[in-house]
Enzyme design. Structure first.
Site, PDB file in Angstrom:
ATOM      1  N   GLU A   1      -4.940  19.536   2.138  1.00 13.33           N
ATOM      2  CA  GLU A   1      -4.663  18.149   2.530  1.00 13.33           C
ATOM      3  C   GLU A   1      -5.087  17.886   3.965  1.00 13.33           C
ATOM      4  O   GLU A   1      -5.699  16.842   4.261  1.00 13.33           O
ATOM      5  CB  GLU A   1      -3.179  17.840   2.338  1.00 13.33           C
ATOM      6  N   HIS A  27      -0.496  10.357  -2.341  1.00 16.75           N
ATOM      7  CA  HIS A  27       0.702  11.004  -2.870  1.00 16.75           C
ATOM      8  C   HIS A  27       1.390  10.175  -3.962  1.00 16.75           C
ATOM      9  O   HIS A  27       2.342  10.647  -4.578  1.00 16.75           O
ATOM     10  CB  HIS A  27       1.693  11.280  -1.737  1.00 16.75           C
TER      11      HIS A  27
END
Length: 283
Positions: free
Chosen positions: A142, A175
Protein backbone atom coordinates in the site's frame (compact mmCIF):
# COMPACT_ATOMS: atom_id res chain seq x y z
CA UNK A 1 -7.52 22.17 -13.24
CA UNK A 2 -5.28 21.88 -16.30
CA UNK A 3 -5.53 19.02 -18.77
CA UNK A 4 -2.07 17.90 -17.67
CA UNK A 5 -3.25 17.64 -14.08
CA UNK A 6 -6.31 15.72 -15.20
CA UNK A 7 -3.95 13.20 -16.78
CA UNK A 8 -2.14 12.80 -13.46
CA UNK A 9 -5.41 12.43 -11.55
CA UNK A 10 -6.55 9.83 -14.06
CA UNK A 11 -3.26 7.95 -13.61
CA UNK A 12 -3.73 7.87 -9.83
CA UNK A 13 -7.34 6.77 -10.21
CA UNK A 14 -6.34 4.00 -12.62
CA UNK A 15 -3.58 2.90 -10.27
CA UNK A 16 -6.09 2.65 -7.41
CA UNK A 17 -8.55 0.68 -9.52
CA UNK A 18 -5.85 -1.76 -10.65
CA UNK A 19 -4.64 -2.28 -7.08
CA UNK A 20 -8.11 -3.05 -5.73
CA UNK A 21 -9.14 -4.96 -8.85
CA UNK A 22 -6.12 -7.24 -8.54
CA UNK A 23 -7.52 -8.50 -5.23
CA UNK A 24 -10.70 -9.74 -6.91
CA UNK A 25 -9.33 -11.54 -9.95
CA UNK A 26 -9.39 -14.75 -7.93
CA UNK A 27 -12.46 -16.89 -7.42
CA UNK A 28 -12.05 -16.79 -3.64
CA UNK A 29 -15.15 -17.63 -1.63
CA UNK A 30 -13.57 -18.55 1.71
CA UNK A 31 -13.42 -14.99 3.12
CA UNK A 32 -10.62 -12.44 3.32
CA UNK A 33 -8.98 -14.04 6.39
CA UNK A 34 -8.77 -17.53 4.93
CA UNK A 35 -5.12 -18.55 4.28
CA UNK A 36 -5.87 -19.37 0.64
CA UNK A 37 -7.45 -15.95 0.03
CA UNK A 38 -4.55 -14.21 1.76
CA UNK A 39 -1.97 -16.06 -0.35
CA UNK A 40 -3.78 -15.27 -3.59
CA UNK A 41 -4.13 -11.59 -2.71
CA UNK A 42 -0.47 -11.42 -1.73
CA UNK A 43 0.36 -12.59 -5.26
CA UNK A 44 -1.87 -9.83 -6.63
CA UNK A 45 -0.22 -7.02 -4.68
CA UNK A 46 3.23 -8.40 -5.47
CA UNK A 47 2.29 -8.02 -9.13
CA UNK A 48 1.18 -4.44 -8.41
CA UNK A 49 4.56 -3.57 -6.88
CA UNK A 50 6.04 -4.45 -10.27
CA UNK A 51 3.43 -2.56 -12.30
CA UNK A 52 3.13 0.61 -10.19
CA UNK A 53 6.57 2.14 -11.01
CA UNK A 54 5.71 2.02 -14.72
CA UNK A 55 3.02 4.63 -14.04
CA UNK A 56 5.75 7.08 -13.02
CA UNK A 57 7.57 6.28 -16.26
CA UNK A 58 4.45 6.54 -18.44
CA UNK A 59 3.11 9.71 -16.82
CA UNK A 60 6.48 11.11 -15.84
CA UNK A 61 7.73 14.62 -16.38
CA UNK A 62 10.99 14.87 -18.30
CA UNK A 63 12.17 17.81 -16.19
CA UNK A 64 11.80 15.79 -13.00
CA UNK A 65 13.48 12.75 -14.58
CA UNK A 66 16.52 14.91 -15.29
CA UNK A 67 16.58 16.08 -11.67
CA UNK A 68 16.13 12.72 -9.94
CA UNK A 69 16.24 9.04 -10.86
CA UNK A 70 13.16 6.84 -10.74
CA UNK A 71 14.46 5.27 -7.51
CA UNK A 72 14.89 8.65 -5.84
CA UNK A 73 11.40 9.75 -6.86
CA UNK A 74 10.02 6.64 -5.13
CA UNK A 75 12.07 7.30 -1.99
CA UNK A 76 14.44 4.39 -2.55
CA UNK A 77 17.81 5.95 -1.79
CA UNK A 78 20.64 5.68 0.73
CA UNK A 79 21.13 9.35 1.66
CA UNK A 80 19.53 10.13 5.01
CA UNK A 81 18.22 6.58 5.43
CA UNK A 82 19.35 6.09 9.05
CA UNK A 83 17.50 9.13 10.47
CA UNK A 84 14.55 8.24 8.21
CA UNK A 85 14.29 4.87 9.95
CA UNK A 86 14.51 6.39 13.43
CA UNK A 87 12.91 9.84 13.67
CA UNK A 88 9.50 9.10 12.02
CA UNK A 89 9.13 6.07 14.31
CA UNK A 90 9.88 8.20 17.37
CA UNK A 91 7.30 10.69 16.15
CA UNK A 92 4.74 7.91 15.73
CA UNK A 93 5.51 6.47 19.17
CA UNK A 94 4.77 9.91 20.60
CA UNK A 95 1.47 10.03 18.70
CA UNK A 96 0.52 6.64 20.18
CA UNK A 97 1.68 7.51 23.70
CA UNK A 98 -1.83 7.15 25.12
CA UNK A 99 -2.62 3.77 23.50
CA UNK A 100 0.86 2.44 24.39
CA UNK A 101 0.44 3.37 28.06
CA UNK A 102 -3.10 1.99 28.03
CA UNK A 103 -1.96 -1.32 26.51
CA UNK A 104 0.70 -1.75 29.19
CA UNK A 105 -1.21 -0.24 32.11
CA UNK A 106 -2.20 -3.52 33.73
CA UNK A 107 1.06 -5.31 32.87
CA UNK A 108 4.59 -4.12 33.72
CA UNK A 109 6.32 -2.80 30.62
CA UNK A 110 9.32 -5.08 31.20
CA UNK A 111 7.09 -8.15 31.24
CA UNK A 112 5.22 -7.00 28.14
CA UNK A 113 8.38 -6.22 26.19
CA UNK A 114 9.90 -9.55 27.20
CA UNK A 115 7.32 -11.24 24.97
CA UNK A 116 8.89 -9.70 21.86
CA UNK A 117 12.22 -11.33 22.71
CA UNK A 118 10.72 -14.80 23.08
CA UNK A 119 11.65 -17.06 20.12
CA UNK A 120 8.43 -19.02 20.60
CA UNK A 121 6.37 -15.83 20.18
CA UNK A 122 7.95 -15.12 16.80
CA UNK A 123 7.82 -18.79 15.80
CA UNK A 124 4.05 -18.78 16.26
CA UNK A 125 3.61 -15.30 14.80
CA UNK A 126 5.39 -15.87 11.49
CA UNK A 127 3.22 -18.92 10.83
CA UNK A 128 0.09 -16.77 10.88
CA UNK A 129 -0.91 -15.62 7.35
CA UNK A 130 -3.01 -12.79 8.82
CA UNK A 131 0.10 -11.41 10.55
CA UNK A 132 2.04 -11.47 7.28
CA UNK A 133 -0.81 -9.67 5.52
CA UNK A 134 -1.36 -7.01 8.19
CA UNK A 135 2.23 -6.36 9.22
CA UNK A 136 4.26 -6.95 6.07
CA UNK A 137 2.44 -7.36 2.77
CA UNK A 138 -0.31 -4.75 3.16
CA UNK A 139 1.90 -1.99 4.65
CA UNK A 140 4.61 -2.56 2.06
CA UNK A 141 2.38 -2.80 -1.01
CA UNK A 142 0.00 0.00 0.00
CA UNK A 143 2.77 2.45 0.84
CA UNK A 144 4.66 1.52 -2.31
CA UNK A 145 1.68 1.99 -4.62
CA UNK A 146 -0.23 4.81 -2.92
CA UNK A 147 2.72 6.86 -1.71
CA UNK A 148 6.01 5.94 -3.40
CA UNK A 149 4.44 5.63 -6.87
CA UNK A 150 1.35 7.82 -6.67
CA UNK A 151 2.79 10.92 -5.00
CA UNK A 152 5.58 11.46 -7.58
CA UNK A 153 2.84 11.51 -10.22
CA UNK A 154 0.66 13.99 -8.34
CA UNK A 155 3.58 16.23 -7.41
CA UNK A 156 4.15 16.93 -11.10
CA UNK A 157 1.06 19.11 -11.25
CA UNK A 158 0.02 20.08 -7.70
CA UNK A 159 1.90 21.58 -4.77
CA UNK A 160 3.20 19.29 -2.00
CA UNK A 161 0.60 20.74 0.37
CA UNK A 162 -2.26 19.83 -1.97
CA UNK A 163 -0.76 16.42 -2.76
CA UNK A 164 -0.80 15.55 0.96
CA UNK A 165 -4.58 15.94 0.95
CA UNK A 166 -5.38 14.58 -2.53
CA UNK A 167 -3.40 11.31 -2.55
CA UNK A 168 -4.94 9.91 0.68
CA UNK A 169 -8.41 10.20 -0.84
CA UNK A 170 -7.45 7.53 -3.39
CA UNK A 171 -6.11 5.46 -0.49
CA UNK A 172 -9.32 5.89 1.49
CA UNK A 173 -11.56 5.05 -1.45
CA UNK A 174 -9.44 1.98 -2.21
CA UNK A 175 -10.35 0.58 1.22
CA UNK A 176 -14.07 0.74 0.45
CA UNK A 177 -13.74 -2.63 -1.26
CA UNK A 178 -13.99 -4.17 2.22
CA UNK A 179 -17.73 -3.44 1.93
CA UNK A 180 -17.92 -6.35 -0.54
CA UNK A 181 -16.41 -8.73 2.01
CA UNK A 182 -18.78 -7.51 4.72
CA UNK A 183 -21.82 -7.98 2.51
CA UNK A 184 -20.67 -11.51 1.71
CA UNK A 185 -20.51 -12.18 5.46
CA UNK A 186 -24.18 -11.23 5.72
CA UNK A 187 -23.78 -7.88 7.47
CA UNK A 188 -26.77 -5.63 6.80
CA UNK A 189 -26.36 -2.79 4.31
CA UNK A 190 -26.79 0.17 6.76
CA UNK A 191 -24.06 -1.29 9.00
CA UNK A 192 -21.80 -1.86 6.00
CA UNK A 193 -22.26 1.75 4.88
CA UNK A 194 -21.49 3.06 8.38
CA UNK A 195 -18.41 0.86 8.77
CA UNK A 196 -17.18 1.78 5.29
CA UNK A 197 -17.54 5.52 5.95
CA UNK A 198 -15.63 5.17 9.21
CA UNK A 199 -12.92 3.14 7.49
CA UNK A 200 -12.66 5.73 4.71
CA UNK A 201 -12.21 8.42 7.37
CA UNK A 202 -9.44 6.81 9.39
CA UNK A 203 -7.56 5.40 6.38
CA UNK A 204 -7.62 8.87 4.79
CA UNK A 205 -6.35 10.47 8.01
CA UNK A 206 -3.50 7.96 8.16
CA UNK A 207 -2.88 8.63 4.47
CA UNK A 208 -2.43 12.35 5.20
CA UNK A 209 0.23 11.52 7.78
CA UNK A 210 2.01 9.01 5.56
CA UNK A 211 1.99 11.35 2.54
CA UNK A 212 3.37 14.12 4.76
CA UNK A 213 6.21 11.85 5.92
CA UNK A 214 7.05 10.87 2.35
CA UNK A 215 7.22 14.44 1.12
CA UNK A 216 9.19 15.68 4.13
CA UNK A 217 11.69 12.79 4.31
CA UNK A 218 11.80 11.69 0.68
CA UNK A 219 12.03 8.08 1.85
CA UNK A 220 9.82 5.02 1.42
CA UNK A 221 11.03 2.68 4.19
CA UNK A 222 9.86 4.82 7.14
CA UNK A 223 6.35 4.78 5.64
CA UNK A 224 6.42 0.98 5.62
CA UNK A 225 7.66 0.86 9.23
CA UNK A 226 5.12 3.42 10.48
CA UNK A 227 2.27 1.69 8.65
CA UNK A 228 3.21 -1.70 10.11
CA UNK A 229 3.40 -0.21 13.61
CA UNK A 230 0.01 1.48 13.23
CA UNK A 231 -1.52 -1.80 12.05
CA UNK A 232 -0.01 -3.49 15.10
CA UNK A 233 -1.46 -0.88 17.46
CA UNK A 234 -4.86 -0.61 15.78
CA UNK A 235 -7.36 2.11 16.60
CA UNK A 236 -7.30 3.57 20.14
CA UNK A 237 -9.54 1.60 22.51
CA UNK A 238 -11.57 4.60 23.64
CA UNK A 239 -14.48 2.51 24.91
CA UNK A 240 -12.15 0.45 27.09
CA UNK A 241 -10.48 3.58 28.43
CA UNK A 242 -13.81 5.20 29.33
CA UNK A 243 -14.83 2.05 31.21
CA UNK A 244 -11.89 2.38 33.63
CA UNK A 245 -12.31 3.81 37.16
CA UNK A 246 -12.18 7.60 37.23
CA UNK A 247 -8.57 8.03 38.49
CA UNK A 248 -7.25 5.55 35.90
CA UNK A 249 -9.41 7.00 33.15
CA UNK A 250 -8.17 10.53 33.86
CA UNK A 251 -4.53 9.42 33.75
CA UNK A 252 -5.02 7.58 30.47
CA UNK A 253 -6.85 10.54 28.95
CA UNK A 254 -3.96 12.78 30.01
CA UNK A 255 -1.45 10.49 28.26
CA UNK A 256 -3.58 10.55 25.09
CA UNK A 257 -3.71 14.36 25.13
CA UNK A 258 0.00 14.77 25.96
CA UNK A 259 0.94 12.40 23.13
CA UNK A 260 -1.22 14.23 20.62
CA UNK A 261 0.01 17.68 21.65
CA UNK A 262 3.67 16.59 21.71
CA UNK A 263 3.26 14.99 18.29
CA UNK A 264 1.84 18.24 16.91
CA UNK A 265 4.80 20.30 18.14
CA UNK A 266 7.38 17.71 17.04
CA UNK A 267 5.83 17.07 13.62
CA UNK A 268 7.82 19.65 11.67
CA UNK A 269 11.07 19.65 13.72
CA UNK A 270 11.49 15.86 13.47
CA UNK A 271 10.70 15.83 9.75
CA UNK A 272 13.09 18.60 8.76
CA UNK A 273 14.05 17.66 5.15
CA UNK A 274 17.74 18.45 5.72
CA UNK A 275 17.93 15.58 8.23
CA UNK A 276 17.14 13.20 5.39
CA UNK A 277 19.13 14.87 2.60
CA UNK A 278 15.81 15.54 0.91
CA UNK A 279 15.96 18.22 -1.76
CA UNK A 280 13.46 16.74 -4.22
CA UNK A 281 10.23 17.43 -2.31
CA UNK A 282 9.66 20.58 -0.26
CA UNK A 283 6.76 21.16 2.11
Amino acid sequence: MSSICLNEIFACFLLSVLYVGSLYIWNATQGRDHPTTIKKRCISVFFMTIVSPFFIIWFGNKNIEEKASLWSQMGLRWEGLIPALILPMILTFVLFLGPIVQAHFAVPVSASLRMYFEPLYWYNTVQNPIWWRNQVVAPFSEEFTFRACMLPILLQCVSPGKAVFIAPLFFGVAHLHHAVDRLRLGIDLPSVILLSCFQFLYTSVFGFYSAFLFIRTGHFLPLFAVHAFCNHMGLPEMKEMLSKPTPVRNKLMAFHVVGLVAWYFLLYPLTEPSFYSNTLYVL
